[in-house]
Scaffold this motif. Structure first.
Motif, PDB file in Angstrom:
ATOM      1  N   ASP A  49     -36.800-101.663 -14.151  1.00 16.08           N
ATOM      2  CA  ASP A  49     -35.917-101.250 -13.068  1.00 16.08           C
ATOM      3  C   ASP A  49     -35.765-102.389 -12.062  1.00 16.08           C
ATOM      4  OD1 ASP A  49     -38.234-101.145 -11.316  1.00 16.08           O
ATOM      5  OD2 ASP A  49     -38.666 -99.162 -12.141  1.00 16.08           O
ATOM      6  N   ASP A  51     -36.571-102.507  -8.857  1.00 21.57           N
ATOM      7  CA  ASP A  51     -37.753-102.755  -8.026  1.00 21.57           C
ATOM      8  C   ASP A  51     -38.708-103.723  -8.716  1.00 21.57           C
ATOM      9  OD1 ASP A  51     -36.884-101.149  -5.982  1.00 21.57           O
ATOM     10  OD2 ASP A  51     -37.955 -99.364  -6.670  1.00 21.57           O
ATOM     11  N   LEU A  70     -25.017 -94.815 -11.746  1.00 23.83           N
ATOM     12  CA  LEU A  70     -26.094 -95.628 -11.180  1.00 23.83           C
ATOM     13  C   LEU A  70     -25.581 -96.827 -10.384  1.00 23.83           C
ATOM     14  CD1 LEU A  70     -28.474 -95.708 -14.295  1.00 23.83           C
ATOM     15  CD2 LEU A  70     -28.515 -94.115 -12.355  1.00 23.83           C
ATOM     16  N   VAL A  72     -23.859 -97.274  -7.445  1.00 20.84           N
ATOM     17  CA  VAL A  72     -24.074 -97.368  -5.994  1.00 20.84           C
ATOM     18  C   VAL A  72     -25.546 -97.598  -5.675  1.00 20.84           C
ATOM     19  CG1 VAL A  72     -23.992 -96.090  -3.819  1.00 20.84           C
ATOM     20  CG2 VAL A  72     -22.021 -96.056  -5.356  1.00 20.84           C
ATOM     21  N   GLN A  73     -26.414 -96.865  -6.318  1.00 22.11           N
ATOM     22  CA  GLN A  73     -27.848 -97.036  -6.076  1.00 22.11           C
ATOM     23  C   GLN A  73     -28.283 -98.470  -6.379  1.00 22.11           C
ATOM     24  OE1 GLN A  73     -30.291 -94.434  -8.457  1.00 22.11           O
ATOM     25  NE2 GLN A  73     -32.205 -95.385  -7.826  1.00 22.11           N
ATOM     26  N   GLY A  74     -27.856 -98.992  -7.518  1.00 20.59           N
ATOM     27  CA  GLY A  74     -28.228-100.348  -7.885  1.00 20.59           C
ATOM     28  C   GLY A  74     -27.617-101.385  -6.965  1.00 20.59           C
ATOM     29  N   MET A  76     -26.629-100.989  -3.840  1.00 20.24           N
ATOM     30  CA  MET A  76     -27.244-100.924  -2.510  1.00 20.24           C
ATOM     31  C   MET A  76     -28.591-101.639  -2.501  1.00 20.24           C
ATOM     32  SD  MET A  76     -25.371 -99.557  -0.186  1.00 20.24           S
ATOM     33  CE  MET A  76     -26.638 -99.280   1.050  1.00 20.24           C
ATOM     34  N   ALA A  77     -29.346-101.539  -3.589  1.00 23.79           N
ATOM     35  CA  ALA A  77     -30.630-102.244  -3.660  1.00 23.79           C
ATOM     36  C   ALA A  77     -30.420-103.750  -3.555  1.00 23.79           C
ATOM     37  CB  ALA A  77     -31.341-101.894  -4.969  1.00 23.79           C
ATOM     38  N   ASP A  97     -18.536 -92.284  -2.399  1.00 27.37           N
ATOM     39  CA  ASP A  97     -19.748 -93.071  -2.586  1.00 27.37           C
ATOM     40  C   ASP A  97     -19.437 -94.567  -2.505  1.00 27.37           C
ATOM     41  OD1 ASP A  97     -21.224 -90.785  -2.948  1.00 27.37           O
ATOM     42  OD2 ASP A  97     -21.272 -90.903  -5.128  1.00 27.37           O
ATOM     43  N   LEU A 101     -20.750 -97.783   0.109  1.00 27.33           N
ATOM     44  CA  LEU A 101     -21.261 -99.064  -0.372  1.00 27.33           C
ATOM     45  C   LEU A 101     -20.457-100.229   0.192  1.00 27.33           C
ATOM     46  CD1 LEU A 101     -22.884-100.931  -2.263  1.00 27.33           C
ATOM     47  CD2 LEU A 101     -21.263-100.331  -4.088  1.00 27.33           C
TER      48      LEU A 101
END
Length: 357
Positions: A49, A51, A70, A72-74, A76-77, A97, A101
């Motif tokens: 992942d 992280d 996945l 937006v989550q990725g 944003m990270a 969403d 971003l």
């Protein structure tokens, strides 16, 4: 000599592997890691992942080729860490969403690019140039055909492709909508129809839409992943050798002084004045050839180094996504969808189609 830019690819599926291959063709960048929770045959370090990637590696840019849910989550990270990110299309599962971003990236000052790679194709760049120069006069109409037959194993290899929201409207038509926006400007109204999957999946496998642009131009556009046909970008553009090539075109753009067929790049004009009584002939427009995915990686390097602004910004990806959402809503509700100024935000109100016929 400039330092090599270190890139990571998240998602080593069909598209991710194409990005990995393209990175290997661009001087000045190198693949230093892949993020893939499943089996992966890459020679660089593989992490389960983001992280784990960020804990182990310093990277200059990230390419997200994960399932749309996945994105937006990725992204944003990456944005929160100040890392430029190239996000495969569509930008997000929903325009709302995506808007969050895009706003976050702008606030922090991190560039995000959207993987509408066809804009990096010399054929598309030449088309946009001809239209801008007035080669066909005032653009009045466009016709887009996006028909092909995806085999059953395409869906079996990734079950998310069978789910609602993962049909050809969002997965495939998003490319064509983006190019029509690129050529013709912003969309103001949308009408549409769609049909359920013949295979029994949750998503559609056939759709058609009518787009009206601020300029007054009208575009008819159809898509299906269950129709046998030679008329799709994949089979006509020779962009990706895995697809069998045809000598057909999938886009027609007509104006007051001429018309273009794309990707065969023939410019049609009457001789001796614009009249259907006069002879009409086609002139082949010269255009160079290069791999748009390689061009996109080279552009990503320039953006990372601060030498260029993104060709397809997050805002551009958001505007295209708004139109795609409008097509889906129009088909589901049988209403005409009106888009706000510059397609920045859709306004879902109006007329039932039955009331305006």
């Amino acid at each position: 000599m400039a330092q090599t830019q270190k890139l990571a690819v998240v998602g080593a599926g069909l598209v991710g592997k194409r990005h990995i291959a393209a990175i290997g063709q661009v001087p000045g960048v190198e693949l230093v890691a892949v993020v893939e929770p499943g089996p992966c045959d890459q020679t660089v370090p593989v992490y389960p992942d983001l992280d784990a990637l960020f804990a182990a590696k310093d990277v200059d840019g990230v390419i997200l080729s994960t399932p749309t849910l996945l994105h937006v989550q990725g992204a944003m990270a990456c944005v929160e860490r100040g890392i430029p990110v190239l996000i495969e299309k569509p930008l997000a599962a929903s325009a709302d969403d995506a808007e969050g971003l895009v706003r976050a990236a702008a606030t922090i000052g991190v560039p995000i690019l959207v993987g509408h790679h066809r804009r990096h194709n010399p054929i598309i760049q030449k088309t946009a140039e001809l239209i801008k120069e007035g080669a066909i006069g005032k653009v009045r109409a466009a016709q887009v055909t996006c028909w092909f037959y995806k085999p059953d194993d395409y869906f079996d290899l990734a079950s998310w492709r069978k789910k609602a929201g993962a049909g050809p409207i969002s997965v495939n038509l998003v490319h064509d909508v983006d190019l029509m926006r690129h050529f013709l400007g912003e969309v103001v109204t949308v009408q549409a129809q769609m049909a359920p999957s013949m295979r029994g999946f949750e998503n559609e496998d056939l759709a058609a839409a009518v787009l009206r642009f601020e300029s007054g131009a009208v575009c008819t556009i159809t898509v299906s992943d269950s129709v046998v046909s030679p008329w799709s970008w994949e089979l006509t553009s020779r962009e990706y050798p895995i697809y069998p090539a045809t000598n057909e075109s999938c886009y027609l753009i007509g104006g007051s002084e001429g018309a273009l067929s794309i990707p065969d790049m023939r410019l049609w004009q009457h001789e001796g004045g614009t009249s259907w009584w006069n002879p009409i002939k086609a002139t082949a427009m010269p255009v160079s050839s290069s791999d748009p995915l390689i061009n996109q990686i080279a552009h990503f390097e320039d953006v990372i180094r601060g030498r260029a602004n993104p060709l397809v910004t997050g805002e551009e990806g958001l505007k295209t996504l708004r139109v795609v959402e409008a097509i889906q809503i129009a088909a589901q509700t049988q209403t005409t969808i009106h888009l706000g100024n510059k397609a920045a935000k859709s306004v879902v109100v109006v007329d039932k189609i039955s009331d305006i016929l």
